[in-house]
Structures are given as C-alpha cells and as structure tokens.
Design a protein around this motif. Structure first.
Motif, PDB file in Angstrom:
ATOM      1  N   PRO A  45      61.584  42.099  25.482  1.00 47.11           N
ATOM      2  CA  PRO A  45      62.900  42.734  25.537  1.00 47.11           C
ATOM      3  C   PRO A  45      62.830  44.257  25.612  1.00 47.11           C
ATOM      4  CG  PRO A  45      62.411  42.050  23.295  1.00 47.11           C
ATOM      5  CD  PRO A  45      61.289  41.533  24.149  1.00 47.11           C
ATOM      6  N   ILE A  46      63.793  44.841  26.312  1.00 44.01           N
ATOM      7  CA  ILE A  46      63.972  46.289  26.392  1.00 44.01           C
ATOM      8  C   ILE A  46      64.657  46.766  25.115  1.00 44.01           C
ATOM      9  CG2 ILE A  46      65.250  48.121  27.580  1.00 44.01           C
ATOM     10  CD1 ILE A  46      62.847  47.266  29.166  1.00 44.01           C
ATOM     11  N   TYR A  62      56.977  52.391  25.610  1.00 48.44           N
ATOM     12  CA  TYR A  62      57.693  52.788  24.386  1.00 48.44           C
ATOM     13  C   TYR A  62      59.019  52.049  24.271  1.00 48.44           C
ATOM     14  CZ  TYR A  62      60.232  55.739  21.076  1.00 48.44           C
ATOM     15  OH  TYR A  62      60.980  56.197  20.006  1.00 48.44           O
ATOM     16  N   TYR A  63      59.639  51.734  25.425  1.00 48.67           N
ATOM     17  CA  TYR A  63      60.942  51.084  25.427  1.00 48.67           C
ATOM     18  C   TYR A  63      60.856  49.568  25.589  1.00 48.67           C
ATOM     19  CZ  TYR A  63      62.671  55.848  26.063  1.00 48.67           C
ATOM     20  OH  TYR A  63      62.940  57.183  25.902  1.00 48.67           O
ATOM     21  N   VAL A  64      59.661  49.016  25.456  1.00 50.22           N
ATOM     22  CA  VAL A  64      59.479  47.568  25.599  1.00 50.22           C
ATOM     23  C   VAL A  64      58.918  47.018  24.292  1.00 50.22           C
ATOM     24  CG1 VAL A  64      58.434  45.712  26.943  1.00 50.22           C
ATOM     25  CG2 VAL A  64      59.035  47.864  28.064  1.00 50.22           C
ATOM     26  N   LYS A  65      59.572  46.020  23.720  1.00 49.50           N
ATOM     27  CA  LYS A  65      59.167  45.476  22.428  1.00 49.50           C
ATOM     28  C   LYS A  65      58.058  44.446  22.616  1.00 49.50           C
ATOM     29  CE  LYS A  65      61.040  43.609  18.110  1.00 49.50           C
ATOM     30  NZ  LYS A  65      62.267  43.090  17.453  1.00 49.50           N
ATOM     31  N   THR A  66      56.815  44.950  22.666  1.00 45.54           N
ATOM     32  CA  THR A  66      55.667  44.051  22.827  1.00 45.54           C
ATOM     33  C   THR A  66      55.032  43.695  21.487  1.00 45.54           C
ATOM     34  OG1 THR A  66      54.115  45.890  23.075  1.00 45.54           O
ATOM     35  CG2 THR A  66      55.147  45.030  25.096  1.00 45.54           C
ATOM     36  N   GLY A  67      55.434  44.414  20.419  1.00 54.87           N
ATOM     37  CA  GLY A  67      54.873  44.147  19.112  1.00 54.87           C
ATOM     38  C   GLY A  67      53.655  44.982  18.780  1.00 54.87           C
ATOM     39  N   THR A  68      53.255  45.873  19.708  1.00 56.77           N
ATOM     40  CA  THR A  68      52.092  46.730  19.481  1.00 56.77           C
ATOM     41  C   THR A  68      52.213  47.982  20.327  1.00 56.77           C
ATOM     42  OG1 THR A  68      49.680  46.884  19.681  1.00 56.77           O
ATOM     43  CG2 THR A  68      50.816  45.504  21.289  1.00 56.77           C
ATOM     44  N   ASN A  69      51.489  49.043  19.930  1.00 55.28           N
ATOM     45  CA  ASN A  69      51.434  50.269  20.729  1.00 55.28           C
ATOM     46  C   ASN A  69      50.283  50.240  21.719  1.00 55.28           C
ATOM     47  OD1 ASN A  69      53.653  51.530  19.517  1.00 55.28           O
ATOM     48  ND2 ASN A  69      52.408  52.329  17.846  1.00 55.28           N
ATOM     49  N   GLY A  70      49.508  49.152  21.721  1.00 59.09           N
ATOM     50  CA  GLY A  70      48.376  49.019  22.615  1.00 59.09           C
ATOM     51  C   GLY A  70      48.677  48.125  23.799  1.00 59.09           C
ATOM     52  N   TYR A  71      47.630  47.805  24.561  1.00 56.03           N
ATOM     53  CA  TYR A  71      47.767  46.947  25.733  1.00 56.03           C
ATOM     54  C   TYR A  71      47.944  45.487  25.308  1.00 56.03           C
ATOM     55  CZ  TYR A  71      46.401  50.745  28.872  1.00 56.03           C
ATOM     56  OH  TYR A  71      46.368  51.915  29.591  1.00 56.03           O
ATOM     57  N   VAL A  72      48.809  44.782  26.006  1.00 53.88           N
ATOM     58  CA  VAL A  72      49.026  43.356  25.728  1.00 53.88           C
ATOM     59  C   VAL A  72      48.619  42.486  26.915  1.00 53.88           C
ATOM     60  CG1 VAL A  72      50.884  43.788  24.075  1.00 53.88           C
ATOM     61  CG2 VAL A  72      51.441  43.475  26.503  1.00 53.88           C
ATOM     62  N   THR A  73      48.221  43.110  27.998  1.00 58.07           N
ATOM     63  CA  THR A  73      47.780  42.370  29.173  1.00 58.07           C
ATOM     64  C   THR A  73      46.749  43.205  29.924  1.00 58.07           C
ATOM     65  OG1 THR A  73      48.536  41.137  31.139  1.00 58.07           O
ATOM     66  CG2 THR A  73      49.623  43.239  30.679  1.00 58.07           C
ATOM     67  N   THR A  74      46.340  42.763  31.089  1.00 59.49           N
ATOM     68  CA  THR A  74      45.295  43.461  31.831  1.00 59.49           C
ATOM     69  C   THR A  74      45.796  44.799  32.382  1.00 59.49           C
ATOM     70  OG1 THR A  74      45.916  42.259  33.837  1.00 59.49           O
ATOM     71  CG2 THR A  74      44.143  41.324  32.485  1.00 59.49           C
ATOM     72  N   LYS A  75      44.841  45.719  32.588  1.00 55.89           N
ATOM     73  CA  LYS A  75      45.184  47.003  33.191  1.00 55.89           C
ATOM     74  C   LYS A  75      45.386  46.827  34.693  1.00 55.89           C
ATOM     75  CE  LYS A  75      42.934  50.036  29.833  1.00 55.89           C
ATOM     76  NZ  LYS A  75      42.017  51.186  29.646  1.00 55.89           N
ATOM     77  N   CYS A  76      46.324  47.586  35.233  1.00 51.66           N
ATOM     78  CA  CYS A  76      46.602  47.518  36.659  1.00 51.66           C
ATOM     79  C   CYS A  76      45.383  48.010  37.440  1.00 51.66           C
ATOM     80  CB  CYS A  76      47.814  48.374  37.021  1.00 51.66           C
ATOM     81  SG  CYS A  76      49.340  47.917  36.154  1.00 51.66           S
TER      82      CYS A  76
END
Length: 234
Positions: free
Chosen positions: A24-25, A81-95
């Motif tokens: 969520p945003i 910063y505006y996406v609630k991923t639950g962490t300040n780190g990466y949650v998926t692969t880098k582009c």
C-alpha cells in the motif's frame, strides 16, 4: 459477474505474476516517475492506500533518508519511503541495468541539490546546508544509495578536513586513485574541502562541489588529480 469459489481461485492463478508483490501507498498523493529520482517526470500518481506491485528496486534520490526506489507494474518508479513494505531495505531483486533509464553513478552533472534555494540550518545528514559536506553527503545518499551522515559508522566525520581520518578509522578505502562516484577530499585550508568526482581523464579529474568558487553555491572544476585524496564508499 459472480465467480464460484473454484472459478475465483482459477482466476487468481491465471492473473498472479510470480515475484511481484503488492504494497500500500502511505502518502496522500505520490508521484510515480519515469526514473528513480525526483528530477524525473511524473508518469502517474497513486493515492493513499493504493496497492502497487513492485517488480524490482534500485537506488535513486534520497527521500527522508531512504534512497530506494520501487519500479511498479505500471513501469514507473515510486520512492520506497511512500510504500509500506515493512522495512527500509530491499524486499525484492534489484533492477537490472536495462531497467534503469540512466546510471546512478556518477549521474548527471547538474545542480539538483535540494537545498540550493534554502541555505541555512542543518540538513538530514547533520551538516549545514549549502556547504561542501552537505552537498557530498546528499550525493552519497542519492547516487550511491548509502545512508551516509555526520556520524557514519560511529565516527565523527565533521568538517571536510576530518573525512580522511574518519575514513581510515572506519575501514573505508582512501587512496590517490580517483574514480567516478568517489569523494575528492583535501585537508588544506581552515576546514578542508570535499567534492563529488564525476569524471577522470588521464591525470585530470572533474568534480562537482558546493561553496568553493561561489559562496554557498554550486560549481564544477577540472583539476590535477593530485589535488585531492579519494574516498571510496562503494
């Protein structure tokens, strides 16, 4: 149209994309841009609680200390910063390099420093705005994706003339070999000076800097590479 339970799960299996998760945003209106940074054009906007699917993540302009940008299934980039991923780190692969419209290091030679029109006071990295240290700290956060600040790795980086000692104390490489994306540092003068290396050609180095030829202003120079030591944070 109403789905039976079996039909609903079949629909989910058909439409689900492996490796893509929706989050969520958190902002009221959030821009999704053509590239991973605030200088890129706005492609579309998301509103509060809209679920966005993240296909990959990359580094870009730091937003409130978070330099991660999420590429969404709409093929645009939104500040993590505006996406609630639950962490300040990466949650998926880098582009991959083909996913990003331009390299982040050393990046474009442009005065995109966010405080250029509001000098005075301290920045988010605990430096005075429009000083050389503030500009370079911002470049490190934005271009390198490193959460650098005045107390990075527990050392007091302080004025520019302290950066070489702080680098040595924290195990950060410092040598006489510049490369794009490294930090040019000298202890000469009252407080020393730091700058962002944008190009190296033979025995010459091109730098971007603040508060050198123009008080609290931006500038570029090409000088002999022996003019500085070079800090390699990445």
């Amino acid at each position: 149209m109403k789905y039976t339970t079996a039909a609903f799960f079949l629909f989910q299996l058909i439409t689900w994309t492996p490796g893509v998760t929706a989050y969520p945003i958190t902002g009221n209106v959030v821009n999704c841009r053509s590239g991973p940074g605030t200088s890129y054009s706005t492609v579309k906007q998301y509103t509060l609680n809209t679920d966005v699917k993240i296909t990959c993540q990359t580094s870009g302009t730091s937003v409130n200390g978070n330099a991660i940008w999420d590429k969404t299934s709409d093929n645009c980039y939104v500040a993590d910063y505006y996406v609630k991923t639950g962490t300040n780190g990466y949650v998926t692969t880098k582009c991959g390099s083909s996913s990003s419209p331009s390299p982040s290091v050393p990046g474009p030679v442009v005065n995109d420093y966010p405080y250029k029109s509001s000098c005075g006071g301290t920045d988010p990295w605990l430096y005075f705005k429009c000083q050389c240290t503030s500009f370079v700290a911002w470049r490190i956060n934005e271009r390198l994706g490193i959460k650098f600040h005045n107390k990075y790795k527990g050392a007091a980086w302080g004025n520019a003339n302290s950066w070489d000692e702080a680098a040595k104390a924290t195990g950060v490489t410092i040598n006489n070999t510049p490369k794009p994306g490294s930090i040019a540092q000298t202890s000469d003068g009252k407080a020393g000076h730091v700058a962002w290396v944008t190009a190296v050609n033979g025995d010459k180095v091109t730098i971007e800097e603040y508060n050198w030829s123009k008080v609290e202003g931006y500038g570029t120079r090409t000088v002999a590479k022996g003019s500085f030591k070079y800090i390699h944070l990445k």
